[in-house]
Design a protein around this motif. Structure first.
Motif, mmCIF file in Angstrom:
data_model
loop_
_atom_site.group_PDB
_atom_site.id
_atom_site.type_symbol
_atom_site.label_atom_id
_atom_site.label_comp_id
_atom_site.label_asym_id
_atom_site.label_seq_id
_atom_site.Cartn_x
_atom_site.Cartn_y
_atom_site.Cartn_z
ATOM 1 N N HIS A 29 49.081 76.750 34.251
ATOM 2 C CA HIS A 29 50.775 76.769 33.956
ATOM 3 C C HIS A 29 51.594 76.639 32.270
ATOM 4 O O HIS A 29 51.113 76.456 30.915
ATOM 5 N N LEU A 30 52.010 77.970 32.414
ATOM 6 C CA LEU A 30 52.404 79.333 31.547
ATOM 7 C C LEU A 30 53.485 78.841 31.391
ATOM 8 O O LEU A 30 54.348 77.517 31.623
ATOM 9 N N PRO A 31 53.639 78.593 29.953
ATOM 10 C CA PRO A 31 54.872 78.972 29.126
ATOM 11 C C PRO A 31 56.127 79.518 29.629
ATOM 12 O O PRO A 31 56.026 80.343 29.979
ATOM 13 N N LEU A 32 57.387 78.361 29.107
ATOM 14 C CA LEU A 32 58.414 79.477 30.138
ATOM 15 C C LEU A 32 58.759 80.999 29.462
ATOM 16 O O LEU A 32 58.877 81.849 30.677
ATOM 17 N N GLN A 33 58.417 81.449 28.076
ATOM 18 C CA GLN A 33 58.223 82.369 28.119
ATOM 19 C C GLN A 33 57.573 83.410 28.401
ATOM 20 O O GLN A 33 57.855 84.879 28.622
ATOM 21 N N GLU A 34 56.508 83.388 28.958
ATOM 22 C CA GLU A 34 55.562 83.485 29.516
ATOM 23 C C GLU A 34 56.341 83.633 31.182
ATOM 24 O O GLU A 34 55.670 85.201 31.637
ATOM 25 N N LEU A 35 56.448 82.666 31.563
ATOM 26 C CA LEU A 35 56.612 83.288 33.007
ATOM 27 C C LEU A 35 57.606 84.435 33.245
ATOM 28 O O LEU A 35 57.941 84.317 33.875
ATOM 29 N N GLN A 36 58.655 84.411 32.200
ATOM 30 C CA GLN A 36 60.248 84.985 32.598
ATOM 31 C C GLN A 36 59.020 86.729 31.933
ATOM 32 O O GLN A 36 59.699 87.436 32.559
ATOM 33 N N VAL A 37 58.581 86.499 30.950
ATOM 34 C CA VAL A 37 57.298 87.959 31.269
ATOM 35 C C VAL A 37 57.000 88.481 32.853
ATOM 36 O O VAL A 37 57.522 89.414 33.182
ATOM 37 N N LEU A 38 56.462 87.085 33.301
ATOM 38 C CA LEU A 38 55.613 87.823 34.778
ATOM 39 C C LEU A 38 56.716 87.452 35.715
ATOM 40 O O LEU A 38 56.849 88.685 36.338
ATOM 41 N N HIS A 39 57.919 87.065 36.073
ATOM 42 C CA HIS A 39 59.570 87.535 36.534
ATOM 43 C C HIS A 39 60.043 88.681 36.724
ATOM 44 O O HIS A 39 60.676 89.077 37.563
ATOM 45 N N LYS A 40 59.926 89.306 34.954
ATOM 46 C CA LYS A 40 60.941 90.076 34.425
ATOM 47 C C LYS A 40 59.810 91.752 35.386
ATOM 48 O O LYS A 40 60.739 93.103 35.649
ATOM 49 N N GLY A 41 59.014 91.775 34.651
ATOM 50 C CA GLY A 41 58.119 92.545 35.998
ATOM 51 C C GLY A 41 58.610 92.703 37.053
ATOM 52 O O GLY A 41 58.317 93.688 38.204
ATOM 53 N N LYS A 42 57.505 91.310 37.719
ATOM 54 C CA LYS A 42 57.549 90.765 39.389
ATOM 55 C C LYS A 42 59.409 90.908 40.242
ATOM 56 O O LYS A 42 58.265 91.867 41.320
#
Length: 292
Positions: free
Chosen positions: A165-178
């Motif tokens: 369960h990722l925090p929002l900041q890490e989720l944003q990093v993930l989707h900025k790339g993917k």
């Protein structure tokens, strides 16, 4: 106006795509068939259309740079083929049809994806209308967006994050790339090829980054609210894989509010320019309202 623009632009892009992949010999025919199977299945063609719309907003035309436009769609299609594989999301349907590996097998699907990625750069290198400086910059943009700093990096982080369960900041990093990297690259290609000034460059890239995020948030919402008929793929795949999404972190209403906030950011960025941006602004509302 925007819906008709999308229909017309998609028709143009798909006309170019249909002419690209022809096997040089009988022995490679099955590979080219697998590549075309996914490349010509349709879809929204948002990434190439973004490049087209940016060029047109700057007073340029897309036809002289069609190789770059088609290269972006080849890369996007390769990513979908690999994303659907059993080792990744293990999806059976894409755009309402069986996924590539379900038709051609895992091995051929991997090679079809590899072929589309490699061919994208072959295609970009064939363009004769960009200046040498533009060509080097454009190919660098595509490579960075598609590679470990962009889409592949985001996909790798996505794999690592299953069951967490990722925090929002890490989720944003993930989707900025993917997701976001190819959106940003599509806009930046238009800026480079359209000779944008620095002020416009910065404003359009703020728009691009927000648009990529908006696409992902609405994708997460549709994974919960959409049907297989609307989406062309099995809904609930993120839930099945226990992935963190904007809906799982913020709730459905919270994700919708975040989508609206990001959409407003994208619009404000474009309103700071003196270019004709009606189509680009319309794309924001299209993503907010989309059902697939």
């Amino acid at each position: 106006m925007v819906k008709q623009y999308l229909i017309d632009s998609k028709y143009i892009v798909e006309g170019w795509l249909e002419t690209l992949l022809v096997s040089p010999n009988e022995e490679y025919k099955k590979l080219y068939e697998a590549m075309n199977y996914s490349l010509l299945q349709g879809g929204k063609r948002i990434r190439p259309i973004l490049t087209k719309a940016v060029l047109e907003s700057l007073g340029a035309t897309v036809e002289p740079y069609k190789e770059y436009v088609c290269a972006m769609e080849c890369i996007h299609t390769y990513s979908l083929i690999h994303d659907d594989l059993p080792a990744m999301d293990n999806d059976d349907y894409r755009r309402g049809n069986l996924t590539n590996h379900k038709v051609y097998g895992d091995g051929m699907a991997i090679l079809a994806g590899d072929g589309l990625l490699s061919y994208a750069f072959q295609l970009a290198a064939q363009n004769k209308n960009a200046t040498p400086e533009q060509a080097v910059k454009a190919i660098s943009i595509i490579a960075t967006a598609a590679g470990p700093e962009g889409m592949v990096g985001g996909q790798a982080f996505d794999l690592q994050s299953e069951g967490k369960h990722l925090p929002l900041q890490e989720l944003q990093v993930l989707h900025k790339g993917k997701t976001g990297a190819l959106f940003a690259a599509s806009v930046e290609l238009g800026l480079v090829l359209g000779h944008a000034d620095q002020k416009s460059y910065e404003a359009y890239m703020t728009y691009a980054n927000a648009l990529g995020l908006l696409f992902q948030i609405t994708d997460d919402i549709l994974d919960i609210t959409g049907t297989i008929e609307e989406l062309g793929k099995t809904p609930g795949s993120d839930l099945k894989l226990d992935k963190s999404t904007y809906v799982s972190l913020l709730g459905l209403d919270g994700a919708r509010q975040e989508a609206q906030r990001v959409a407003d950011t994208a619009k404000q960025a474009l309103l700071s320019t003196n270019h004709s941006t009606d189509i680009l602004i319309g794309l924001i509302d299209y993503l907010l309202e989309r059902s697939n």
